[in-house]
Scaffold this active site. Structure first.
Site, PDB file in Angstrom:
ATOM      1  CB  ILE A  71      37.833  39.442  30.238  1.00 53.67           C
ATOM      2  CG1 ILE A  71      36.385  39.209  30.674  1.00 53.67           C
ATOM      3  CG2 ILE A  71      38.472  40.599  31.023  1.00 53.67           C
ATOM      4  CD1 ILE A  71      35.462  40.397  30.590  1.00 53.67           C
ATOM      5  CB  CYS A  99      48.455  36.862  35.430  1.00 53.27           C
ATOM      6  SG  CYS A  99      48.283  36.084  37.024  1.00 53.27           S
ATOM      7  CE  LYS A 146      44.702  37.601  43.357  1.00 54.95           C
ATOM      8  NZ  LYS A 146      45.169  38.682  42.469  1.00 54.95           N
ATOM      9  CG  ASN A 147      41.248  40.076  42.288  1.00 58.33           C
ATOM     10  OD1 ASN A 147      42.472  39.975  42.389  1.00 58.33           O
ATOM     11  ND2 ASN A 147      40.547  39.413  41.378  1.00 58.33           N
ATOM     12  NE  ARG A 163      50.380  36.890  41.708  1.00 58.24           N
ATOM     13  CZ  ARG A 163      49.814  37.346  40.608  1.00 58.24           C
ATOM     14  NH1 ARG A 163      50.039  36.781  39.456  1.00 58.24           N
ATOM     15  NH2 ARG A 163      49.037  38.401  40.642  1.00 58.24           N
ATOM     16  CB  VAL A 192      47.610  51.019  32.846  1.00 60.49           C
ATOM     17  CG1 VAL A 192      47.767  49.761  33.680  1.00 60.49           C
ATOM     18  CG2 VAL A 192      48.958  51.495  32.339  1.00 60.49           C
ATOM     19  CG  ASP A 193      44.358  52.147  27.336  1.00 61.13           C
ATOM     20  OD1 ASP A 193      44.368  51.115  28.049  1.00 61.13           O
ATOM     21  OD2 ASP A 193      43.593  52.278  26.364  1.00 61.13           O
TER      22      ASP A 193
HETATM   23  C1  UD1 Z   1      40.286  41.715  35.282  1.00 58.20           C
HETATM   24  C2  UD1 Z   1      38.880  41.175  35.426  1.00 58.20           C
HETATM   25  C3  UD1 Z   1      38.693  40.873  36.880  1.00 58.20           C
HETATM   26  C4  UD1 Z   1      39.780  39.903  37.310  1.00 58.20           C
HETATM   27  C5  UD1 Z   1      41.175  40.426  37.001  1.00 58.20           C
HETATM   28  C6  UD1 Z   1      42.282  39.421  37.289  1.00 58.20           C
HETATM   29  C7  UD1 Z   1      36.827  41.810  34.274  1.00 58.20           C
HETATM   30  C8  UD1 Z   1      36.031  42.906  33.693  1.00 58.20           C
HETATM   31  N1  UD1 Z   1      37.956  42.155  34.911  1.00 58.20           N
HETATM   32  O1  UD1 Z   1      40.431  42.876  36.058  1.00 58.20           O
HETATM   33  O2  UD1 Z   1      37.425  40.330  37.095  1.00 58.20           O
HETATM   34  O3  UD1 Z   1      39.690  39.624  38.664  1.00 58.20           O
HETATM   35  O4  UD1 Z   1      41.236  40.747  35.654  1.00 58.20           O
HETATM   36  O5  UD1 Z   1      42.252  38.374  36.407  1.00 58.20           O
HETATM   37  O6  UD1 Z   1      36.464  40.665  34.184  1.00 58.20           O
HETATM   38  N2  UD1 Z   1      41.969  47.255  29.626  1.00 58.20           N
HETATM   39  C9  UD1 Z   1      42.457  48.195  28.750  1.00 58.20           C
HETATM   40  N3  UD1 Z   1      42.968  49.353  29.261  1.00 58.20           N
HETATM   41  C10 UD1 Z   1      43.010  49.612  30.594  1.00 58.20           C
HETATM   42  C11 UD1 Z   1      42.496  48.647  31.483  1.00 58.20           C
HETATM   43  C12 UD1 Z   1      41.983  47.471  30.970  1.00 58.20           C
HETATM   44  O7  UD1 Z   1      42.448  48.001  27.537  1.00 58.20           O
HETATM   45  O8  UD1 Z   1      43.496  50.682  31.001  1.00 58.20           O
HETATM   46  C13 UD1 Z   1      41.379  45.988  29.112  1.00 58.20           C
HETATM   47  C14 UD1 Z   1      42.108  44.759  29.595  1.00 58.20           C
HETATM   48  O9  UD1 Z   1      43.209  44.435  28.806  1.00 58.20           O
HETATM   49  C15 UD1 Z   1      40.993  43.727  29.515  1.00 58.20           C
HETATM   50  C16 UD1 Z   1      39.750  44.525  29.878  1.00 58.20           C
HETATM   51  O10 UD1 Z   1      40.078  45.878  29.634  1.00 58.20           O
HETATM   52  O11 UD1 Z   1      40.870  43.232  28.215  1.00 58.20           O
HETATM   53  C17 UD1 Z   1      39.267  44.371  31.312  1.00 58.20           C
HETATM   54  O12 UD1 Z   1      40.365  44.665  32.149  1.00 58.20           O
HETATM   55  P1  UD1 Z   1      40.260  45.105  33.658  1.00 58.20           P
HETATM   56  O13 UD1 Z   1      38.915  44.814  34.195  1.00 58.20           O
HETATM   57  O14 UD1 Z   1      40.806  46.460  33.829  1.00 58.20           O
HETATM   58  O15 UD1 Z   1      41.333  44.142  34.241  1.00 58.20           O
HETATM   59  P2  UD1 Z   1      41.588  43.923  35.701  1.00 58.20           P
HETATM   60  O16 UD1 Z   1      41.287  45.096  36.550  1.00 58.20           O
HETATM   61  O17 UD1 Z   1      42.927  43.314  35.746  1.00 58.20           O
END
Ligand code: UD1
Length: 411
Positions: free
Chosen positions: A318, A105, A10-11, A388, A112-113
């Protein structure tokens, strides 16, 4: 021995679908999972002007020949975080876009910074207005040196999706190395992109002026494979998991062996899971970015540990709020104490069935696993979370001998 066949990830599928926005030729995705999330993404892409065709549930053809207005409204973005990744490709093709900030979720703040900073470094001007990211790149995007302060899967993918059509060279340092990133890179390369360092923490992307269509098979879903492996660990049994990549789950196999489960990879696409003991041993675990233990398998691993012989500590590094399944597992008789990012799971000899409520995608499947291991009947509510991310969950589990049935809730 039971057998279960794993779908495409999915991802990965969601980001590959976003890549269709980058060219005006058909992108054919095979080994596609048929999930609420992929259907939702198809709906958003359709709204953006992409022609989406799904003659077979496992194949999707996307063609962004003529795009409409680059506007992704709140209603089509709020349910799922991956939809935000259309911003970069829309900017790369149109020079402007207006995309709602995402939902997804409820597992922490999930900002998304990093996505926005990466696009800004490539020349985008972005302002946040009434819940929307309004972005412009009047002179087009250009290459940039981007060093992520910490690993982010979403931000790495987003930067890749923009950099492939940007002018010049983009260097991504401290890039995520998840198999889904390599999958996206391989698809983009087949479309004509120039990417070096695939699978490493430093990728160098040289922008090209246009990309073309291709056919790409979505990588196997390591989270789905790991979920079935953990369901076997929780209930005892002997199952062959097919159409997966055992090499993508090294950290899970390590922890499963630590609790006494036999894990036997068979070639490059199968793994046999054997659990002969009635209860497994306890072991500590910490989630990490790839190749560490995936955060998306933390809840399922916790479900297994609920009946372990002894106490285990789970550390979630995470997401700050990803133990919402713990109180629900406690309703089945589990003994779990959460302190911030750490949970102590004291194994009990028996879980007993109860009504529980799913709170997010991976948490919901952990309740199913615990319910299968519990004595008596468990009723999981809000199963739409499951739809989902898990195609045919009750069908696949039933085929393995589980007593599970959907009583209501669309599939
Ligand atoms: C993350 C998981 C991914 C998982 C998905 C759904 C990791 C590294 N990533 O991906 O394996 O499939 O969730 O559950 O394990 N963050 C920020 N700013 C940003 C983007 C992220 O602060 O712009 C933080 C997030 O809050 C989090 C961390 O960075 O604490 C990792 O996030 P990220 O890998 O971007 O999240 P997903 O892509 O959703």
């Amino acid at each position: 021995m039971g057998r279960v066949r794993i779908n495409g990830a999915k991802n990965s599928a969601l980001k590959l679908m976003a890549a269709a926005l980058l060219c005006d030729e058909p992108l054919v995705l095979t080994n596609m999972p048929d999930l609420a999330d992929t259907r939702f993404m198809a709906h958003l892409l359709g709204h953006l002007g992409v022609e989406v065709e799904r003659s077979d549930p496992a194949q999707m053809t996307l063609c962004a020949r003529a795009l409409g207005a680059p506007f992704a409204p709140y209603d089509l973005v709020r349910k799922m975080r991956a939809t935000f990744n259309v911003l970069g490709p829309l900017l790369a093709r149109h020079g402007q876009a207006r995309v709602s900030l995402p939902g997804g979720c409820a597992i922490g703040a999930r900002p998304v910074d990093l996505h926005l900073k990466a696009l800004e470094a490539m020349g985008a001007q972005i302002r946040l207005e009434e819940g929307y990211a309004v972005a412009e790149a009047p002179k087009g995007l250009h290459g940039a040196q981007i060093s992520f302060p910490f690993v982010s899967v979403g931000a790495t993918e987003h930067a890749m999706l923009a950099a492939v059509l940007a002018r010049g060279e983009t260097v991504l340092d401290n890039a995520a190395r998840e198999p889904e990133i390599a999958d996206l890179a391989h698809c983009l390369i087949a479309m004509g992109a120039k990417i070096e360092g695939v699978g490493t923490a430093r990728m160098v992307i040289t922008g090209v002026s246009r990309l073309g269509g291709t056919t790409h098979a979505v990588v196997a879903d390591r989270i789905e494979a790991g979920t079935y492996a953990l369901a076997v660990a929780a209930t005892s049994g002997d199952v062959l998991i097919e159409n997966c990549v055992p090499g993508h789950l090294g950290a899970l196999w390590d922890r499963m062996r630590a609790i006494g489960v036999q894990v036997e990879p068979q070639g490059d696409t199968c793994v046999r899971i054997l659990q002969s003991q009635e209860r497994c041993s306890a072991a500590d675990m910490e989630t990490q970015a790839y190749p560490g233990f995936p955060t998306d398998l933390q809840a399922q691993f916790m479900a297994v540990l609920c009946r372990a012989k002894g106490a285990s500590i789970i550390r979630e590094t995470i997401f700050e709020n990803r133990f919402m399944h713990a109180p629900e597992l406690s309703r089945l008789g589990a003994d779990i104490t959460v302190h911030g990012r750490e949970a102590v799971v004291r194994g009990v000899s028996e879980l007993h069935g109860a009504p529980v409520m799913a709170t997010d995608l991976r948490a919901s499947v952990s309740l199913v696993i615990a319910g299968l291991a519990a004595k008596g009947q468990t009723e999981v509510n809000r199963v739409y979370h499951l739809d989902r991310g898990f195609e045919g969950l009750e069908r696949k589990l039933s085929a393995l001998g589980a007593d599970i049935e959907r009583v209501s809730g669309a599939s």
